[in-house]
Design a protein around this motif. Structure first.
Motif, PDB file in Angstrom:
ATOM      1  N   ARG A 126       0.852  -1.182   0.000  1.00  0.00           N
ATOM      2  CA  ARG A 126       0.000   0.000   0.000  1.00  0.00           C
ATOM      3  C   ARG A 126       0.892   1.237   0.000  1.00  0.00           C
ATOM      4  NH1 ARG A 126      -1.214   2.193   5.178  1.00  0.00           N
ATOM      5  NH2 ARG A 126      -3.310   2.729   4.488  1.00  0.00           N
ATOM      6  N   GLY A 127       0.474   2.221  -0.771  1.00  0.00           N
ATOM      7  CA  GLY A 127       1.248   3.455  -0.816  1.00  0.00           C
ATOM      8  C   GLY A 127       0.682   4.410  -1.843  1.00  0.00           C
ATOM      9  N   ARG A 128       1.042   5.692  -1.690  1.00  0.00           N
ATOM     10  CA  ARG A 128       0.559   6.744  -2.583  1.00  0.00           C
ATOM     11  C   ARG A 128       1.741   7.629  -3.000  1.00  0.00           C
ATOM     12  NH1 ARG A 128      -3.031   3.776  -2.336  1.00  0.00           N
ATOM     13  NH2 ARG A 128      -5.194   4.083  -1.646  1.00  0.00           N
ATOM     14  N   VAL A 165       4.142  -0.630 -10.196  1.00  0.00           N
ATOM     15  CA  VAL A 165       3.846  -0.731  -8.763  1.00  0.00           C
ATOM     16  C   VAL A 165       2.375  -0.984  -8.457  1.00  0.00           C
ATOM     17  CG1 VAL A 165       5.809   0.739  -8.177  1.00  0.00           C
ATOM     18  CG2 VAL A 165       3.537   1.785  -8.465  1.00  0.00           C
ATOM     19  N   ALA A 166       1.499  -0.841  -9.435  1.00  0.00           N
ATOM     20  CA  ALA A 166       0.059  -0.961  -9.163  1.00  0.00           C
ATOM     21  C   ALA A 166      -0.302  -2.320  -8.579  1.00  0.00           C
ATOM     22  CB  ALA A 166      -0.745  -0.698 -10.431  1.00  0.00           C
ATOM     23  N   ARG A 167       0.319  -3.373  -9.068  1.00  0.00           N
ATOM     24  CA  ARG A 167      -0.013  -4.721  -8.588  1.00  0.00           C
ATOM     25  C   ARG A 167       0.362  -4.925  -7.125  1.00  0.00           C
ATOM     26  NH1 ARG A 167       3.710  -7.713 -12.822  1.00  0.00           N
ATOM     27  NH2 ARG A 167       2.972  -5.886 -13.956  1.00  0.00           N
ATOM     28  N   ARG A 168       1.188  -4.007  -6.602  1.00  0.00           N
ATOM     29  CA  ARG A 168       1.605  -4.076  -5.200  1.00  0.00           C
ATOM     30  C   ARG A 168       0.810  -3.126  -4.311  1.00  0.00           C
ATOM     31  NH1 ARG A 168       5.133  -8.322  -3.785  1.00  0.00           N
ATOM     32  NH2 ARG A 168       6.493  -8.741  -5.553  1.00  0.00           N
ATOM     33  N   GLY A 169      -0.301  -2.625  -4.831  1.00  0.00           N
ATOM     34  CA  GLY A 169      -1.161  -1.780  -4.013  1.00  0.00           C
ATOM     35  C   GLY A 169      -0.714  -0.337  -3.905  1.00  0.00           C
ATOM     36  N   VAL A 170       0.178   0.099  -4.805  1.00  0.00           N
ATOM     37  CA  VAL A 170       0.697   1.464  -4.777  1.00  0.00           C
ATOM     38  C   VAL A 170       0.124   2.244  -5.961  1.00  0.00           C
ATOM     39  CG1 VAL A 170       2.778   2.903  -4.826  1.00  0.00           C
ATOM     40  CG2 VAL A 170       2.818   0.673  -3.690  1.00  0.00           C
ATOM     41  N   THR A 171      -0.299   3.473  -5.720  1.00  0.00           N
ATOM     42  CA  THR A 171      -0.772   4.322  -6.802  1.00  0.00           C
ATOM     43  C   THR A 171       0.250   5.420  -7.074  1.00  0.00           C
ATOM     44  OG1 THR A 171      -1.974   5.905  -5.407  1.00  0.00           O
ATOM     45  CG2 THR A 171      -3.165   3.936  -6.114  1.00  0.00           C
ATOM     46  N   ALA A 172       0.279   5.873  -8.322  1.00  0.00           N
ATOM     47  CA  ALA A 172       1.175   6.960  -8.728  1.00  0.00           C
ATOM     48  C   ALA A 172       0.405   7.880  -9.663  1.00  0.00           C
ATOM     49  CB  ALA A 172       2.422   6.411  -9.430  1.00  0.00           C
ATOM     50  N   ASN A 173       0.224   9.128  -9.255  1.00  0.00           N
ATOM     51  CA  ASN A 173      -0.576  10.077 -10.018  1.00  0.00           C
ATOM     52  C   ASN A 173       0.073  11.455 -10.040  1.00  0.00           C
ATOM     53  OD1 ASN A 173      -3.210   8.556 -10.624  1.00  0.00           O
ATOM     54  ND2 ASN A 173      -3.027   8.249  -8.419  1.00  0.00           N
ATOM     55  N   ARG A 216      -6.339   8.986   0.177  1.00  0.00           N
ATOM     56  CA  ARG A 216      -7.338   8.204   0.901  1.00  0.00           C
ATOM     57  C   ARG A 216      -7.530   6.820   0.280  1.00  0.00           C
ATOM     58  NH1 ARG A 216     -12.485  12.107   1.475  1.00  0.00           N
ATOM     59  NH2 ARG A 216     -13.329  10.193   2.387  1.00  0.00           N
ATOM     60  N   ASP A 217      -8.035   5.891   1.071  1.00  0.00           N
ATOM     61  CA  ASP A 217      -8.324   4.547   0.575  1.00  0.00           C
ATOM     62  C   ASP A 217      -9.345   4.586  -0.560  1.00  0.00           C
ATOM     63  OD1 ASP A 217      -6.585   3.393   2.384  1.00  0.00           O
ATOM     64  OD2 ASP A 217      -8.150   2.944   3.864  1.00  0.00           O
ATOM     65  N   GLU A 218     -10.267   5.553  -0.478  1.00  0.00           N
ATOM     66  CA  GLU A 218     -11.309   5.653  -1.513  1.00  0.00           C
ATOM     67  C   GLU A 218     -10.751   5.987  -2.890  1.00  0.00           C
ATOM     68  OE1 GLU A 218     -13.341   6.866   2.384  1.00  0.00           O
ATOM     69  OE2 GLU A 218     -11.358   6.993   1.460  1.00  0.00           O
ATOM     70  N   TYR A 221      -8.391   3.341  -6.678  1.00  0.00           N
ATOM     71  CA  TYR A 221      -8.578   2.938  -8.084  1.00  0.00           C
ATOM     72  C   TYR A 221      -8.206   4.054  -9.050  1.00  0.00           C
ATOM     73  CZ  TYR A 221     -10.484  -0.460 -11.417  1.00  0.00           C
ATOM     74  OH  TYR A 221     -10.629  -1.407 -12.407  1.00  0.00           O
ATOM     75  N   VAL A 222      -7.729   5.170  -8.528  1.00  0.00           N
ATOM     76  CA  VAL A 222      -7.231   6.265  -9.369  1.00  0.00           C
ATOM     77  C   VAL A 222      -5.726   6.059  -9.499  1.00  0.00           C
ATOM     78  CG1 VAL A 222      -7.033   8.760  -9.653  1.00  0.00           C
ATOM     79  CG2 VAL A 222      -9.005   7.798  -8.435  1.00  0.00           C
ATOM     80  N   ASN A 223      -5.267   5.708 -10.681  1.00  0.00           N
ATOM     81  CA  ASN A 223      -3.866   5.333 -10.814  1.00  0.00           C
ATOM     82  C   ASN A 223      -3.329   5.655 -12.209  1.00  0.00           C
ATOM     83  OD1 ASN A 223      -1.485   4.369  -9.799  1.00  0.00           O
ATOM     84  ND2 ASN A 223      -2.169   2.256  -9.513  1.00  0.00           N
ATOM     85  N   GLY A 224      -2.148   6.248 -12.250  1.00  0.00           N
ATOM     86  CA  GLY A 224      -1.481   6.541 -13.514  1.00  0.00           C
ATOM     87  C   GLY A 224      -2.103   7.677 -14.292  1.00  0.00           C
TER      88      GLY A 224
END
Length: 241
Positions: A126-128, A165-173, A216-218, A221-224
């Motif tokens: 998990r990470g942002r 990194v998305a498959r590891r629960g990390v988002t990057a935006n 936030r956790d919500e 699903y916002v990624n890339g």
């Protein structure tokens, strides 16, 4: 909430707003500052954040800082690259050394710091990761060649990072502000504000609120993506090309 967030450029208008908002939301915050020690100390005292001095234009210093992040016992949940540099010049007259410094601060420092935090994020699953970009990255603006190029490269890097990194629960935006009412924007002619569909400049707190949402956790699903916060200016410029 015990999820620590790293923010670069915490003493600027947008940076300070981000630090204050995240601290108010309960995040432990670490922020970097370059030259304004008085503001950094005041902000740390006000918010309880950890203030660390770092010149992002100093590549060896950034590398050492990133290695120090990896060595910390506490992993970071979030990383917000807010610090930025600019060099205003016509595209055909850009000073290459100045442009290289812009790329170092806006892009290469971000890459190095990602290396410092992403291993802990992927291990925790998990990470942002957020980068403050710019509307200029996707619009032709006179005199913004070096700055726009660095921000466009930032967007491309973040999209690639996301795929890894998305498959590891990390988002990057990326968050791409338009004209925001800060000291960096300088004195803005009233006619410019009136040319924006929202009829005003943006507020630093509005960028901070966008950062808070994407942490936030919500927002998992916002990624890339690049989220533009510009009062409609980008759409207007696209329509008048």
């Amino acid at each position: 909430m015990a999820d620590r967030v790293l923010v670069t450029g915490g003493t600027g208008g947008i940076g300070g707003a981000i630090v204050r908002r995240l601290a108010a939301d309960g995040y432990p915050v670490t922020f970097t500052w370059r030259s304004d020690e008085a503001t950094a100390r005041a902000l740390a005292e006000e918010t309880g954040a950890e203030a660390l001095r770092l010149d992002l234009a100093d590549r060896p210093a950034v590398t050492a800082f990133a290695e120090g992040l990896q060595a910390r016992d506490e992993a970071f949940y979030g990383f917000v690259h807010n610090a930025g540099a600019t060099h205003d010049a016509l595209a055909a007259t850009i000073d290459i050394e100045r442009a290289a410094e812009v790329m170092q601060v806006n892009l290469f420092a971000f890459m190095a710091l990602v290396k410092g935090v992403v291993r802990g994020m992927t291990a925790a699953r998990r990470g942002r990761i957020l980068a403050i970009g710019a509307l200029a990255a996707s619009r032709g603006i006179v005199g913004n060649g070096a700055y726009a190029a660095s921000k466009a490269a930032l967007e491309s890097y973040v999209r690639t990072l996301m795929t890894e990194v998305a498959r590891r629960g990390v988002t990057a935006n990326v968050i791409a502000p338009g004209w925001i009412d800060t000291a960096m924007a300088g004195e803005t002619p009233p006619v410019l504000a009136k040319s924006i569909p929202a009829q005003r400049l943006g507020k630093a707190t509005e960028i901070a609120a966008t950062v808070a949402f994407l942490l936030r956790d919500e927002a998992a699903y916002v990624n890339g993506t690049t989220l533009t916060v510009d009062g409609g200016l980008g759409g207007l410029l696209a329509a008048t090309k």
